[in-house]
Write an enzyme that holds these catalytic residues in place. Sequence first.
Site, PDB file in Angstrom:
ATOM      1  N   PHE A  20      40.705  43.482  29.974  1.00  0.00           N
ATOM      2  CA  PHE A  20      41.143  44.726  29.329  1.00  0.00           C
ATOM      3  C   PHE A  20      40.407  45.894  29.977  1.00  0.00           C
ATOM      4  CE2 PHE A  20      40.978  48.259  26.382  1.00  0.00           C
ATOM      5  CZ  PHE A  20      42.317  48.383  26.041  1.00  0.00           C
TER       6      PHE A  20
ATOM      7  N   ASP B  55      33.425  46.408  35.310  1.00  0.00           N
ATOM      8  CA  ASP B  55      33.682  47.219  34.110  1.00  0.00           C
ATOM      9  C   ASP B  55      32.671  46.805  33.037  1.00  0.00           C
ATOM     10  OD1 ASP B  55      34.593  48.234  31.709  1.00  0.00           O
ATOM     11  OD2 ASP B  55      36.704  47.701  32.035  1.00  0.00           O
TER      12      ASP B  55
ATOM     13  N   LYS C 264      31.702  53.838  26.029  1.00  0.00           N
ATOM     14  CA  LYS C 264      31.319  53.327  24.704  1.00  0.00           C
ATOM     15  C   LYS C 264      29.887  53.658  24.295  1.00  0.00           C
ATOM     16  CE  LYS C 264      34.783  49.673  24.124  1.00  0.00           C
ATOM     17  NZ  LYS C 264      35.474  49.988  22.900  1.00  0.00           N
TER      18      LYS C 264
HETATM   19  C1  PLP Z   1      35.932  46.589  28.999  1.00  0.00           C
HETATM   20  C2  PLP Z   1      36.658  47.816  28.574  1.00  0.00           C
HETATM   21  N1  PLP Z   1      37.082  48.681  29.501  1.00  0.00           N
HETATM   22  C3  PLP Z   1      37.725  49.806  29.165  1.00  0.00           C
HETATM   23  C4  PLP Z   1      37.986  50.108  27.854  1.00  0.00           C
HETATM   24  C5  PLP Z   1      38.726  51.374  27.513  1.00  0.00           C
HETATM   25  O1  PLP Z   1      37.852  52.282  26.986  1.00  0.00           O
HETATM   26  P1  PLP Z   1      38.411  53.564  26.176  1.00  0.00           P
HETATM   27  O2  PLP Z   1      39.018  53.019  24.923  1.00  0.00           O
HETATM   28  O3  PLP Z   1      37.198  54.398  25.939  1.00  0.00           O
HETATM   29  O4  PLP Z   1      39.403  54.218  27.049  1.00  0.00           O
HETATM   30  C6  PLP Z   1      37.564  49.242  26.852  1.00  0.00           C
HETATM   31  C7  PLP Z   1      37.855  49.526  25.444  1.00  0.00           C
HETATM   32  O5  PLP Z   1      37.825  48.685  24.587  1.00  0.00           O
HETATM   33  C8  PLP Z   1      36.886  48.065  27.218  1.00  0.00           C
HETATM   34  O6  PLP Z   1      36.473  47.186  26.307  1.00  0.00           O
END
Ligand code: PLP
Length: 401
Positions: free
Chosen positions: A135, A222, A251
């Site tokens: 994700f 990520d 986050k």
């Molecule tokens: C691993 C990861 N990358 C990217 C995102 C996307 O982040 P945002 O919701 O701040 O766009 C999330 C959100 O849950 C995530 O868990």
Amino acid sequence: MTALIEASSPHVMNTYGRLPIAMSHGQGAWVWDVNGRKYLDGLGGIAVNTLGHNHPKLVPALQDQIAKLIHCCNYYHVPGQEALAKKLVEFSGMSNVFFCSTGLEANEAALKLARKFGHDKGIERPEIVVYEKAFHGRSIATLSATGNEKIQKGFGPLVEGFIRVPVNNIDALKKATEGNPNVVAVFFETIQGEGGINAMHLDYLRQVRALCDERDWLMMIDEVQCGMGRTGKWFAHQWAGIVPDVMPLAKGLGSGVPIGAVVAGPKAAAIFQPGNHGTTFGGNPLAMRAGVETIRIMEEDGLLANAAQVGEHLRAALQRELGGLPGVKEIRGQGLMLGIDLDRPCGALTQRAADAGLLLSVTADSVIRLVPPLILTADEADQIVAILAPLVKAFLSESTQ
Ligand SMILES: Cc1ncc(COP(=O)(O)O)c(C=O)c1O
């Protein structure tokens, strides 16, 4: 008796299946709803509230910053950017940082970096390796990189240039990229969050690092959900002793103030030049102060060690109470990023847990996810287990697979 305040939002776009609860305020690892009900926060705003709520050191710092300067823009130098970048560079062993405001934005920047890395080498149609169950966000590019058809459905045509592989299988990665001169990067989460708390094995991380070096690919990790101390190190990949080339963060970096960052090592730090990328809010003084203070407080209060110790305490207690029960497939994760994998869909548990005074989420249909604030105490961890274990046992005994 005072009338209950109804939790509803008829004018807000209907993008979430929300519980009928509206939050009012918080303190430490606890939050209260508008009707005065108290909840233990096992979710931390989805791995965001690093310092919990109303932290006595963070709040005055943010108030001070708000009174001075909330936003200017990137036409000028923002001293807080340099202060926060310096810390992230120090912790990561990488070299430069781009600031934005969310996780998907950080990932978009990473994907652009990878493509330009390729174009600068004369690769006209760069391809990026991504993973099953990944994700990365909800923009068109990041949902294309995401390995979940439910999230992609209805938004085609997707962005091209992704090669998808299974996690923890180096042979599959080699096979999928064999003889392909267009590959420019490998992009993954060290521990998949939305995908169900699935960790990349440390050996696999080292093998991917070696392959990226051998083939001149960018290793892009990520760490939006698993980073910023949650596993007990600043970044989860550090358990493998490797350093990526590109690392999106968001986050927990701002303890609740929107912030994102892309940390880049020498191979990627000079790819963007003026005009290649930007964002209005990214790196604004308020967000930078939130990041700087979050890190300062984490260091002062030993929150990496706390995440590791309390996380292990929580994991062990969950294992004692639930491990081995019919219906419980696995209890996994690291530090304060834990998942209880059941053999059946268990979305109903989010409401039941809230009714019992515990906030959590269910991800990948059948994985109960706990990503509480990093200030959680061992006693609070015990309280999570005391609420959750009987709920899970009752759920398993009444529902069929
Ligand atoms: C691993 C990861 N990358 C990217 C995102 C996307 O982040 P945002 O919701 O701040 O766009 C999330 C959100 O849950 C995530 O868990």
